[in-house]
Motif scaffolding. Structure first.
Motif, PDB file in Angstrom:
ATOM      1  N   TRP A  25       0.804  -1.222   0.000  1.00 45.73           N
ATOM      2  CA  TRP A  25       0.000   0.000   0.000  1.00 45.73           C
ATOM      3  C   TRP A  25       0.837   1.272   0.000  1.00 45.73           C
ATOM      4  CZ3 TRP A  25      -4.376  -1.327  -1.714  1.00 45.73           C
ATOM      5  CH2 TRP A  25      -4.973  -2.538  -1.350  1.00 45.73           C
ATOM      6  N   ALA A  26       2.146   1.139  -0.182  1.00 48.79           N
ATOM      7  CA  ALA A  26       3.035   2.286  -0.400  1.00 48.79           C
ATOM      8  C   ALA A  26       2.903   3.350   0.678  1.00 48.79           C
ATOM      9  CB  ALA A  26       2.772   2.898  -1.784  1.00 48.79           C
ATOM     10  N   MET A  27       3.083   2.946   1.932  1.00 47.59           N
ATOM     11  CA  MET A  27       3.029   3.948   3.007  1.00 47.59           C
ATOM     12  C   MET A  27       4.068   3.620   4.086  1.00 47.59           C
ATOM     13  SD  MET A  27      -0.665   2.984   4.695  1.00 47.59           S
ATOM     14  CE  MET A  27      -1.085   1.291   5.109  1.00 47.59           C
ATOM     15  N   PRO A  28       5.363   3.627   3.714  1.00 44.30           N
ATOM     16  CA  PRO A  28       6.395   3.312   4.714  1.00 44.30           C
ATOM     17  C   PRO A  28       6.439   4.305   5.861  1.00 44.30           C
ATOM     18  CG  PRO A  28       7.372   4.183   2.696  1.00 44.30           C
ATOM     19  CD  PRO A  28       5.932   3.921   2.390  1.00 44.30           C
ATOM     20  N   GLY A  29       5.961   5.529   5.636  1.00 43.74           N
ATOM     21  CA  GLY A  29       5.962   6.510   6.719  1.00 43.74           C
ATOM     22  C   GLY A  29       4.861   6.294   7.728  1.00 43.74           C
ATOM     23  N   ILE A  30       3.903   5.426   7.421  1.00 46.97           N
ATOM     24  CA  ILE A  30       2.840   5.069   8.366  1.00 46.97           C
ATOM     25  C   ILE A  30       3.142   3.666   8.853  1.00 46.97           C
ATOM     26  CG2 ILE A  30       0.361   4.734   8.697  1.00 46.97           C
ATOM     27  CD1 ILE A  30       1.066   7.590   8.097  1.00 46.97           C
ATOM     28  N   ARG A  31       3.632   3.559  10.039  1.00 50.75           N
ATOM     29  CA  ARG A  31       4.031   2.256  10.558  1.00 50.75           C
ATOM     30  C   ARG A  31       2.775   1.472  10.910  1.00 50.75           C
ATOM     31  NH1 ARG A  31       7.419   1.012   8.357  1.00 50.75           N
ATOM     32  NH2 ARG A  31       8.191  -0.509   9.865  1.00 50.75           N
ATOM     33  N   ALA A  32       2.366   0.576  10.017  1.00 51.97           N
ATOM     34  CA  ALA A  32       1.116  -0.167  10.187  1.00 51.97           C
ATOM     35  C   ALA A  32       1.353  -1.636   9.891  1.00 51.97           C
ATOM     36  CB  ALA A  32       0.036   0.393   9.267  1.00 51.97           C
ATOM     37  N   GLY A  33       1.014  -2.470  10.836  1.00 55.92           N
ATOM     38  CA  GLY A  33       1.132  -3.912  10.669  1.00 55.92           C
ATOM     39  C   GLY A  33       0.354  -4.611  11.747  1.00 55.92           C
ATOM     40  N   PHE A  34       0.491  -5.921  11.815  1.00 55.54           N
ATOM     41  CA  PHE A  34      -0.198  -6.651  12.880  1.00 55.54           C
ATOM     42  C   PHE A  34       0.412  -8.037  13.018  1.00 55.54           C
ATOM     43  CE2 PHE A  34      -2.702  -9.645  10.369  1.00 55.54           C
ATOM     44  CZ  PHE A  34      -2.797  -9.023   9.127  1.00 55.54           C
ATOM     45  N   ALA A  35       0.119  -8.643  14.144  1.00 51.62           N
ATOM     46  CA  ALA A  35       0.497 -10.029  14.396  1.00 51.62           C
ATOM     47  C   ALA A  35      -0.773 -10.810  14.674  1.00 51.62           C
ATOM     48  CB  ALA A  35       1.449 -10.135  15.576  1.00 51.62           C
ATOM     49  N   THR A  36      -0.782 -12.068  14.262  1.00 48.63           N
ATOM     50  CA  THR A  36      -1.900 -12.949  14.553  1.00 48.63           C
ATOM     51  C   THR A  36      -1.349 -14.285  15.016  1.00 48.63           C
ATOM     52  OG1 THR A  36      -3.871 -14.016  13.624  1.00 48.63           O
ATOM     53  CG2 THR A  36      -2.053 -13.606  12.105  1.00 48.63           C
ATOM     54  N   GLY A  37      -1.921 -14.809  16.091  1.00 52.87           N
ATOM     55  CA  GLY A  37      -1.416 -16.050  16.658  1.00 52.87           C
ATOM     56  C   GLY A  37      -2.253 -16.482  17.841  1.00 52.87           C
ATOM     57  N   PRO A  38      -1.773 -17.447  18.606  1.00 57.75           N
ATOM     58  CA  PRO A  38      -2.521 -17.920  19.770  1.00 57.75           C
ATOM     59  C   PRO A  38      -2.863 -16.777  20.721  1.00 57.75           C
ATOM     60  CG  PRO A  38      -0.655 -19.362  19.307  1.00 57.75           C
ATOM     61  CD  PRO A  38      -0.507 -18.173  18.415  1.00 57.75           C
ATOM     62  N   ALA A  39      -4.059 -16.824  21.284  1.00 54.31           N
ATOM     63  CA  ALA A  39      -4.546 -15.730  22.120  1.00 54.31           C
ATOM     64  C   ALA A  39      -3.600 -15.442  23.285  1.00 54.31           C
ATOM     65  CB  ALA A  39      -5.950 -16.054  22.635  1.00 54.31           C
ATOM     66  N   GLU A  40      -3.016 -16.496  23.878  1.00 56.78           N
ATOM     67  CA  GLU A  40      -2.143 -16.254  25.020  1.00 56.78           C
ATOM     68  C   GLU A  40      -0.848 -15.567  24.617  1.00 56.78           C
ATOM     69  OE1 GLU A  40      -3.028 -19.186  23.866  1.00 56.78           O
ATOM     70  OE2 GLU A  40      -1.307 -20.505  23.590  1.00 56.78           O
ATOM     71  N   VAL A  41      -0.354 -15.858  23.415  1.00 57.40           N
ATOM     72  CA  VAL A  41       0.843 -15.184  22.917  1.00 57.40           C
ATOM     73  C   VAL A  41       0.535 -13.726  22.599  1.00 57.40           C
ATOM     74  CG1 VAL A  41       2.577 -15.126  21.080  1.00 57.40           C
ATOM     75  CG2 VAL A  41       1.824 -17.318  22.028  1.00 57.40           C
ATOM     76  N   ILE A  42      -0.608 -13.497  21.935  1.00 56.70           N
ATOM     77  CA  ILE A  42      -1.006 -12.128  21.614  1.00 56.70           C
ATOM     78  C   ILE A  42      -1.183 -11.311  22.886  1.00 56.70           C
ATOM     79  CG2 ILE A  42      -2.856 -10.721  20.622  1.00 56.70           C
ATOM     80  CD1 ILE A  42      -1.064 -12.030  18.540  1.00 56.70           C
TER      81      ILE A  42
END
Length: 834
Positions: free
Chosen positions: A697-714
């Motif tokens: 999405w060409a927006m390196p200046g907007i630090r946007a991401g996420f992690a998905t995994g086991p609820a206890e790890v999250i």
């Protein structure tokens, strides 16, 4: 000596009642009435004195019995107030709140008693009326050693409310102030925003001064100050010292370095130094001919981007420190000297990295120097103060600046002293003398001459000793990857190629200099969709409140059909890597390489030394049995940067083990049509998937991401995450990028990338250039040694690959671009290979 000094202390029952606002406003209003006012602050705080300085036109001063000793409080007050008509002393916290366990030691009441000063109590009445009378009565009766001579009632809601409050107070009421947010200084993670960082500071102070003049009886305040009895003490004076020569010491200032005690500079000047200021944000080089460097306090974490952008200054400071220029750095100065701060490059003079945390460190320290340093001999003892939300992860074998609480802290050598500890040098004046003496003994070395393009050994003047010559040789990393000299006029652009000092932190955007055609940065060159721009603008408009990432988590969860408890929005993938690195005391962390180096940096910053499992080229296929059986943490990319290799789900699942966390970096998965082999939608025990919105999405200046995994790890990662780390624009971008409209656009972009990549790979095949089969928006090609530099000189930026573990200088990573640009690159590559 008996001195008459009109003075008054501005105190409050607790923090938050408005004493800083009222004290600063009083200083400004009294000054505007024609009086010369001196501003002082109880305690170690360094932000409020900046506002005092603006209000009075004189240096703001601190009065802290813990840092300088009770016996110096009155002399320092008289010194700071010399020539003033009256002194206004702003308190700290609640009136009787001081050092924990110290029975009120270093409290506002303690300083008021030491200076025999009357007190004006500021009381917030926004949540009470007659009860304020009881509160004031209790405060007046609590300690007979202090005198509350008047009260200012703050934050009343109406005239009727004010009348009820004033009627209940059995003390002179000097003023009543209604609610007015326009006169409140903005705050952030360590309190008020420093005056030097506020463009509107002068205008806000004018509004505040006018309001205080209208609502507070200034004449009565002045009468109370004049009623203070004379003080029997000699004003403090900095001890004079005559060094062997007058050294020139550079003192950091500007918006990022807003704090140093006024007495520090006075002590350095009295010790024989010539002080010259510089701004690490704006200036491009250190002042000429300096013999010493002082980096005080401030907020470099707020200005990390601007600091990183000023590469010439960072290089100058690094060179000065490494060349032995005597240097003292306190808190912000320590962060500036590190290699990185939250991933942003700093000066790199100290082998350490810094990062923001969710934990506030706030404490006085009695510290002892375990070794001799630029501030004095081993055994030097000081009382200092720590106040920060960052932590520094040091390298190995460093010598500590201080020890306190039975642990080492900071970094020191015979020419360097850097730590978090703020020290008030008036309490230990020998520090200034030691620093100036060291600076006076410093002899500036001559510059080293070397050819960056041919990477020859430096030319060292013959008069320099062999030991000096060895210390100043060109870094091995630079000698390893020479670049042939380009004939003048052959190419329209030129670029000198210098190997990074820390390969693991090298990034493609360093190579994409202005004027070059960019094939180095793996961010999409497609224009941003209008709906995404609208979302980012919405995020900016909503930035007047603290961000809430939960709507983004719900949008991502809906898109992936996973429970929201298994989603963690983040400030880009890099934040997740840092959280994972601090998640557990990992025994055997493993990174499958070649892949991007952010996990290496994160683990290193957390004190771990990861094991590298190197996959063999040219296909870089995953061999699961190559991963050590006892690995409890495994990082792997899919598709992997820089190889473009897409690993099969069945092979990734073979990496799972009881007690092991497998982290799959899918930062480029959304650039693949259909997202084959993705684990993001699968709930698998022991598997954490990391995604980034930056690339597609060409927006390196907007630090946007996420992690998905086991609820206890999250949940555990969320506990480590700094509050509000995900900005409002990033939240809105995440929501927008997980709608049906965004999914359709992502599919179209991914298909276009696949078509454009075929143009690049077909062209490489025609040229006979080996490359790794890629499913990603980039291709890893083996073009041969020196070609990377020659392409750069020709105006084409491609990503060097020798900074990735497992690869050497023959490889480059080429980003997929539209066919017209790709054909230009292929033409240039044909010329370089011929």
């Amino acid at each position: 000596m008996v001195t008459s000094l009109p003075r008054v202390v501005i105190a409050a029952p607790a923090s938050g009642h408005g004493k800083t606002t009222v004290a600063t406003g009083l200083m400004a209003a009294l000054r505007h009435s024609g009086r010369v006012v001196s501003g002082h602050k109880v305690g170690p705080d360094y932000i409020d004195p900046g506002y005092h300085s603006l209000a009075t036109g004189r240096p703001g001063r601190n009065l802290d019995p813990r840092m300088v000793g009770e016996e110096r409080i009155v002399p320092l007050l008289l010194h700071g107030a010399a020539g003033a008509d009256l002194a206004v002393i702003e308190g700290v916290m609640g009136l009787f709140d001081g050092q924990i366990g110290g029975q009120g030691f270093a409290s506002t009441a303690h300083v008021a008693a030491l200076t025999d000063s009357p007190i004006v109590l500021v009381v917030d009445a926004s949540h009470a009326s007659r009860s304020i009378g009881a509160l004031v009565a209790g405060m007046r009766a609590f300690d007979p050693a202090v005198t509350i001579a008047g009260v200012i009632v703050n934050k009343v809601g109406s005239d009727r409310h004010a009348g009820e409050v004033v009627d209940a107070i059995d003390a002179p009421v000097l003023g009543v102030i209604s609610r007015d947010d326009g006169i409140v200084a903005p705050s952030r993670h360590l309190g008020l925003v420093p005056m030097a960082e506020r463009d509107d500071a002068a205008a806000a102070l004018d509004r505040l001064s006018e309001r205080i003049a209208r609502t507070v009886d200034l004449s009565t305040v002045a009468d109370i100050a004049r009623a203070a009895p004379p003080l029997e003490a000699e004003p403090w004076t900095p001890p004079v010292h005559t060094p062997s020569r007058r050294p020139r010491i550079a003192v950091a200032g500007g918006r990022a370095f807003t704090f140093r005690y006024a007495e520090t500079e006075e002590l350095l000047a009295a010790a024989g130094a010539e002080l010259v200021g510089f701004d690490p944000l704006e200036d491009r080089d250190l002042p000429a001919g300096i013999d010493g460097l002082y980096l005080g306090g401030g907020f470099p974490e707020v200005h990390a981007g601007a600091i990183a952008a000023n590469a010439p200054m960072r290089a100058a400071v690094r060179a000065a420190v490494r060349d032995g220029v005597p240097t003292v750095a306190e808190c912000a100065g320590l962060l500036y000297l590190c290699r990185t701060l939250d991933g942003a490059p700093m000066a790199g003079a100290i082998e350490a990295d810094a990062q923001m945390t969710g934990r506030l460190t706030l404490a006085y320290r009695q510290a002892v120097a375990p070794h001799a340093s630029v501030l004095g001999p081993a055994g030097t003892t000081v009382i200092g103060h720590e106040f920060h939300r960052t932590q520094v992860t040091p390298g190995h074998g460093e010598q500590a600046a201080w020890t306190f609480d039975d642990r080492p802290a900071g970094f020191a050598s015979t020419t360097l002293h850097a730590s978090y500890l703020h020290t008030h040098w008036a309490g230990t004046p020998d520090l200034a003398r030691a620093f100036v003496t060291a600076a006076a003994s410093h002899t500036t070395r001559e510059p080293v001459e070397w050819d960056v393009r041919t990477a020859k050994e430096p030319v060292v003047p013959s008069k320099r000793s062999p030991k000096d010559s060895a210390a100043l040789r060109l870094p091995q990393a630079l000698r390893r990857a020479p670049c042939r000299e380009v004939p003048p006029g052959r190419y329209p652009h030129t670029q000198r190629v210098v190997a990074p000092s820390d390969p693991l932190r090298h990034h493609g955007d360093v190579e994409a200099v202005d004027g070059a055609i960019d094939f180095a940065v793996n961010v999409s060159s497609d224009p941003r969709p209008e709906w995404l721009t609208d979302a980012l603008v919405l995020g900016v408009t909503r930035s007047d409140r603290y961000p809430d990432a939960r709507p983004a988590a719900r949008a991502i969860a809906h898109h992936l059909a996973r429970p929201v408890e298994e989603i963690l929005p983040s400030a880009g993938a890099a934040e997740v890597f840092g959280l994972v690195a601090r998640l557990r005391p990992w025994r055997q962390p493993v990174i499958v390489h070649p892949q991007f180096t952010e996990p290496d940096v994160a683990l290193r910053m957390a004190g771990h030394e990861p094991t590298h499992v190197l996959l063999p080229g040219p296909d870089f296929a995953l061999a699961t049995d190559a991963v050590p059986e006892d690995a409890d943490l495994v990082f792997i990319g899919n598709p992997t940067n820089p190889t473009g290799r897409l690993h099969r789900i069945v092979d990734l699942e073979r990496l799972r083990r009881p007690g092991r966390l497998v982290v799959v970096d899918e930062a480029f998965m959304d650039a693949l049509p259909g997202e084959p082999e993705s684990l993001a939608s699968r709930s698998l025990p022991g598997v954490l998937v990391v995604r980034s919105l930056t690339k597609l999405w060409a927006m390196p200046g907007i630090r946007a991401g996420f992690a998905t995994g086991p609820a206890e790890v999250i949940a555990a990662l969320r506990d480590l995450q700094a509050p509000w780390s995900v900005s409002s624009p990033a939240v809105e971008a995440m929501i927008a990028c997980h709608t049906p409209e965004a999914a359709a656009e992502a599919r179209a972009r991914a298909s276009r990338i696949a078509r454009d990549r075929a143009v690049l790979t077909d062209g490489l095949s025609e040229l006979g250039v080996p490359f790794s089969p890629s499913d990603a928006p980039f291709v890893l090609a083996r073009v041969g040694t020196g070609v990377h530099g020659r392409l750069a000189a020709a105006g084409y930026a491609v990503r060097r690959a020798d900074t990735f573990p497992g690869l050497d200088g023959q490889w480059v990573r080429i980003a997929v671009r539209p066919p017209a640009l790709t054909r230009k690159l292929l033409t240039a590559l044909r010329i370089e290979l011929s």
